[in-house]
Design a protein around this motif. Sequence first.
Motif, PDB file in Angstrom:
ATOM      1  N   ASN A 119      -9.299  -0.179  -2.035  1.00 20.46           N
ATOM      2  CA  ASN A 119      -8.692   1.198  -2.477  1.00 20.46           C
ATOM      3  C   ASN A 119      -8.631   0.437  -4.062  1.00 20.46           C
ATOM      4  O   ASN A 119      -8.220  -0.460  -4.300  1.00 20.46           O
ATOM      5  CB  ASN A 119      -7.439   1.092  -1.941  1.00 20.46           C
TER       6      ASN A 119
ATOM      7  N   THR B 204      -9.373  -4.186   0.616  1.00 18.76           N
ATOM      8  CA  THR B 204      -9.154  -2.862   1.260  1.00 18.76           C
ATOM      9  C   THR B 204     -10.117  -1.925   0.713  1.00 18.76           C
ATOM     10  O   THR B 204     -10.600  -0.813   1.195  1.00 18.76           O
ATOM     11  CB  THR B 204      -7.865  -2.220   0.756  1.00 18.76           C
TER      12      THR B 204
ATOM     13  N   MET C 276       0.772  -1.250  -0.011  1.00 23.25           N
ATOM     14  CA  MET C 276      -0.030   0.020  -0.034  1.00 23.25           C
ATOM     15  C   MET C 276       0.865   1.109  -0.017  1.00 23.25           C
ATOM     16  O   MET C 276       0.562   2.220  -0.499  1.00 23.25           O
ATOM     17  CB  MET C 276      -0.859   0.239   1.238  1.00 23.25           C
TER      18      MET C 276
END
Length: 235
Positions: A61, A59, A7
């Motif tokens: 994301n 996540t 990340m």
Amino acid sequence: MNLESVMQELEAIGKERSKKMYMSNGAKEPLFGATTGEMKPIAKKIKINQPLAEELYATGNYDAMYFAGVIADPNAMTAADYDRWMDSAYFYMLSDGVVSVTLAEADIAQEVADKWIASGEELRMSGGWSCYCWLLGNRKDSEFSEVKLAHMLDQVAATIHDSPDRAKASMNNFIYTVAVSYIPLHDKAVEIAKAVGPVELKKDKAKSKFISAMDNIQKAIDRGQIGFKRKYVRC
């Protein structure tokens, strides 16, 4: 590498310009705006890692979800796993550009894609038709049933204009892909493309957009691309 370090690296390569472009196509926060090209060095370090791919996809994301597809092990995922990933695919760049791409490298690809096409749900339908496009553009013609694909072309001709917009786009691409990448049904796909004609995509607060499989098929013919197969599906 673990979830935290990946990340951090994705955030470091994020660009505001890419972020805005992704969001204009439907991506939502959180996302960094990492580009596919700049993800490749990270992918080379990790290679295939299904547990890490699952963590990244979870996540929410966008960049992490995309990267999850790059490092996933397609044949380690079950039909239920693909359904779960599709459940979280909230716009077409995930449904068609991540989930269906990953599925296209799995042995169960056609089985899962068939179910999605029949679901009546816009993004599942889109992902299912897109998966066939990835498959046809990569696998040998002998791996497909000509009868089945001919029936699918007939299905597109009968239903495309009444289908949801994202499904329309993928169905239109299916006609094009059969014509270009599946030689046994080239002539039939051309006939279907002509019969279907321009396909209208309606946009919120904007003028409709029209797409044409036949226009793109003709360009491929002019370029001598009939029979095209790509070496790899995923980046």
